[in-house]
Design an enzyme around this catalytic site. Structure first.
Site, PDB file in Angstrom:
ATOM      1  N   LEU A  14       0.814  -1.213   0.000  1.00  0.00           N
ATOM      2  CA  LEU A  14       0.000   0.000   0.000  1.00  0.00           C
ATOM      3  C   LEU A  14       0.851   1.269   0.000  1.00  0.00           C
ATOM      4  O   LEU A  14       0.503   2.253  -0.651  1.00  0.00           O
ATOM      5  CB  LEU A  14      -0.920   0.009   1.225  1.00  0.00           C
ATOM      6  CG  LEU A  14      -2.246  -0.715   1.091  1.00  0.00           C
ATOM      7  CD1 LEU A  14      -2.926  -0.829   2.456  1.00  0.00           C
ATOM      8  CD2 LEU A  14      -3.171  -0.001   0.119  1.00  0.00           C
TER       9      LEU A  14
ATOM     10  N   LYS B 160      16.278  -1.689  -0.637  1.00  0.00           N
ATOM     11  CA  LYS B 160      14.936  -2.008  -1.142  1.00  0.00           C
ATOM     12  C   LYS B 160      14.178  -0.739  -1.525  1.00  0.00           C
ATOM     13  O   LYS B 160      13.425  -0.722  -2.493  1.00  0.00           O
ATOM     14  CB  LYS B 160      14.158  -2.801  -0.089  1.00  0.00           C
ATOM     15  CG  LYS B 160      14.699  -4.205   0.148  1.00  0.00           C
ATOM     16  CD  LYS B 160      13.902  -4.947   1.223  1.00  0.00           C
ATOM     17  CE  LYS B 160      14.458  -6.346   1.441  1.00  0.00           C
ATOM     18  NZ  LYS B 160      13.729  -7.086   2.505  1.00  0.00           N
TER      19      LYS B 160
ATOM     20  N   ASP C 217      13.700   3.143  10.747  1.00  0.00           N
ATOM     21  CA  ASP C 217      13.468   1.853  11.395  1.00  0.00           C
ATOM     22  C   ASP C 217      12.476   2.064  12.529  1.00  0.00           C
ATOM     23  O   ASP C 217      12.795   2.697  13.541  1.00  0.00           O
ATOM     24  CB  ASP C 217      14.792   1.300  11.924  1.00  0.00           C
ATOM     25  CG  ASP C 217      14.640  -0.067  12.576  1.00  0.00           C
ATOM     26  OD1 ASP C 217      13.495  -0.536  12.756  1.00  0.00           O
ATOM     27  OD2 ASP C 217      15.681  -0.664  12.920  1.00  0.00           O
TER      28      ASP C 217
ATOM     29  N   ASN D 296       2.251   4.913   7.040  1.00  0.00           N
ATOM     30  CA  ASN D 296       1.732   3.623   6.583  1.00  0.00           C
ATOM     31  C   ASN D 296       2.476   2.446   7.196  1.00  0.00           C
ATOM     32  O   ASN D 296       1.920   1.361   7.330  1.00  0.00           O
ATOM     33  CB  ASN D 296       1.841   3.571   5.051  1.00  0.00           C
ATOM     34  CG  ASN D 296       1.810   2.160   4.507  1.00  0.00           C
ATOM     35  OD1 ASN D 296       0.774   1.515   4.465  1.00  0.00           O
ATOM     36  ND2 ASN D 296       2.970   1.662   4.092  1.00  0.00           N
TER      37      ASN D 296
ATOM     38  N   TYR E  99      -2.494  -7.579  16.782  1.00  0.00           N
ATOM     39  CA  TYR E  99      -2.588  -6.590  15.705  1.00  0.00           C
ATOM     40  C   TYR E  99      -3.813  -5.702  15.909  1.00  0.00           C
ATOM     41  O   TYR E  99      -3.712  -4.462  15.856  1.00  0.00           O
ATOM     42  CB  TYR E  99      -2.658  -7.299  14.352  1.00  0.00           C
ATOM     43  CG  TYR E  99      -2.883  -6.360  13.187  1.00  0.00           C
ATOM     44  CD1 TYR E  99      -1.837  -5.598  12.678  1.00  0.00           C
ATOM     45  CD2 TYR E  99      -4.137  -6.242  12.592  1.00  0.00           C
ATOM     46  CE1 TYR E  99      -2.041  -4.733  11.611  1.00  0.00           C
ATOM     47  CE2 TYR E  99      -4.348  -5.378  11.529  1.00  0.00           C
ATOM     48  CZ  TYR E  99      -3.293  -4.637  11.036  1.00  0.00           C
ATOM     49  OH  TYR E  99      -3.504  -3.776   9.981  1.00  0.00           O
TER      50      TYR E  99
ATOM     51  N   LYS F 114      -3.858  -1.549  16.918  1.00  0.00           N
ATOM     52  CA  LYS F 114      -4.553  -0.511  16.153  1.00  0.00           C
ATOM     53  C   LYS F 114      -5.570   0.227  17.025  1.00  0.00           C
ATOM     54  O   LYS F 114      -5.778   1.438  16.863  1.00  0.00           O
ATOM     55  CB  LYS F 114      -5.233  -1.133  14.936  1.00  0.00           C
ATOM     56  CG  LYS F 114      -4.267  -1.700  13.909  1.00  0.00           C
ATOM     57  CD  LYS F 114      -3.366  -0.621  13.323  1.00  0.00           C
ATOM     58  CE  LYS F 114      -2.486  -1.156  12.211  1.00  0.00           C
ATOM     59  NZ  LYS F 114      -1.627  -0.100  11.614  1.00  0.00           N
TER      60      LYS F 114
END
Length: 335
Positions: A45, A70, A93, A120, A207, A211
């Protein structure tokens, strides 16, 4: 808004994935002259969001990534496709407070202008692990603590480096799976250290809970920060295929998720439009809001309860204490 008390599965999930009409980004969107940071932008994303921002004539993109190699590999085709844009790749990081501080120092010294930051970067469904440098559980560290620290540290630049009369924009990725969070340690005091107890840790829940923590922090943060200075919101892009979010799930879970994605998941292209809608299209009315399905959504029902508000206050107090080393309270007062 009143909380949505309908069960997430299947009610809200079906509405989100099958009964929602996407809102395309207006064709006349023009980001000429603007500078935007996108974290975690070498894959999934984040990368797609970067591509779409550049397609709207973005002048300067900062790709904040953990691996420079990367990041440069991802940036190379973008530079060929959009030769008039300046595209930088900077290290970040999210397991390291030092790296976050270094990144923000570079923002302060190297960017004469900053319009938008899209946070993100995050992880999902990783094995239990304690981050040695901070002493916190990995998922809570990356998705909550480090993300909120980065958000706070970027606020002065977003306020002071955006054009006069136009507030900076801060958009943070979230997930409405938070509505399913079990959060078994919610009443622990102190709260943050309790996430390090492996005996109550649950890969299938951490997870969602991480959030939820971010949404609880947003509730308090945007009571302090004026929308005239920085518009802050969170965005739920939906259930997406083509990301690495579930790469650590066991084989059977991977198989079932693969089937679900083939039937119901949104593409990264569609998911990225939700990011751009929250970060660029929506205005001050989105300050302090959760955005899902391209619309303002209510918070998780737990946050509206007396217990939820009590836990939110505890989390807020402990988080600011955690960030005392950067004088977080003083930063918030300044914006």
């Amino acid at each position: 808004m009143a909380p949505n008390t309908a069960p997430f599965f299947p009610n809200q999930f079906i509405k989100n994935q099958f009964r929602t009409k996407p809102h395309p980004t207006p064709k006349d969107t023009d980001l000429s002259g603007q500078t935007i940071i996108v974290t975690g932008s070498n894959t999934g994303l984040g990368l797609e969001c970067a591509k779409q921002l550049l397609s709207y004539k973005l002048s300067h993109l900062v790709m904040a990534v953990r691996s420079i190699d990367k990041g440069e590999a991802a940036a190379a085709p973008l530079r060929k496709q959009y030769p008039s844009a300046k595209i930088d790749v900077w290290p970040l990081d999210m397991t390291s407070y030092e790296s976050i501080q270094t990144f923000v120092s570079k923002v302060d010294t190297d960017l004469p202008r900053l319009d938008v930051a899209v946070l993100n970067a995050g992880i999902g469904f990783q094995p239990f692990q304690i981050v040695k440098s901070t002493g916190h559980e990995l998922t809570v560290q990356v998705n909550y603590l480090s993300t909120m620290l980065l958000a706070i540290l970027l606020l002065p630049a977003l306020k002071n480096k955006s054009p006069a009369g136009k507030p900076g924009r801060l958009t943070i990725s979230t997930a409405m799976l938070s509505a399913t969070a079990k959060f078994p340690n919610k009443n622990a005091v102190p709260l943050l250290p309790s996430f390090n107890d492996e005996s109550i840790w649950d890969m299938s829940d951490i997870y969602s809970t991480s959030k939820l923590l971010g949404q609880m922090f947003l509730w308090k943060l945007t009571d302090i920060v004026s929308a005239d200075n920085v518009v802050i919101n969170m965005v739920e892009p939906g259930f997406i295929k083509g990301t690495d979010l579930h790469r650590e799930r066991p084989g059977a879970a991977q198989f079932m998720l693969g089937l679900m994605k083939s039937v119901s998941a949104r593409s990264v292209q569609l998911g990225a439009t939700a990011y751009i809608d929250a970060a660029v299209v929506k205005g001050r009315e989105a300050h302090g809001c959760i955005l899902g399905n391209w619309e303002i959504e209510p918070y998780v029902p737990f946050q509206y309860t007396a217990e939820g508000k009590k836990v939110t206050e505890q989390l807020w107090t402990e988080t600011l204490a955690e960030f005392a080393f950067v004088k977080a309270e003083q930063i918030l007062k300044s914006v």
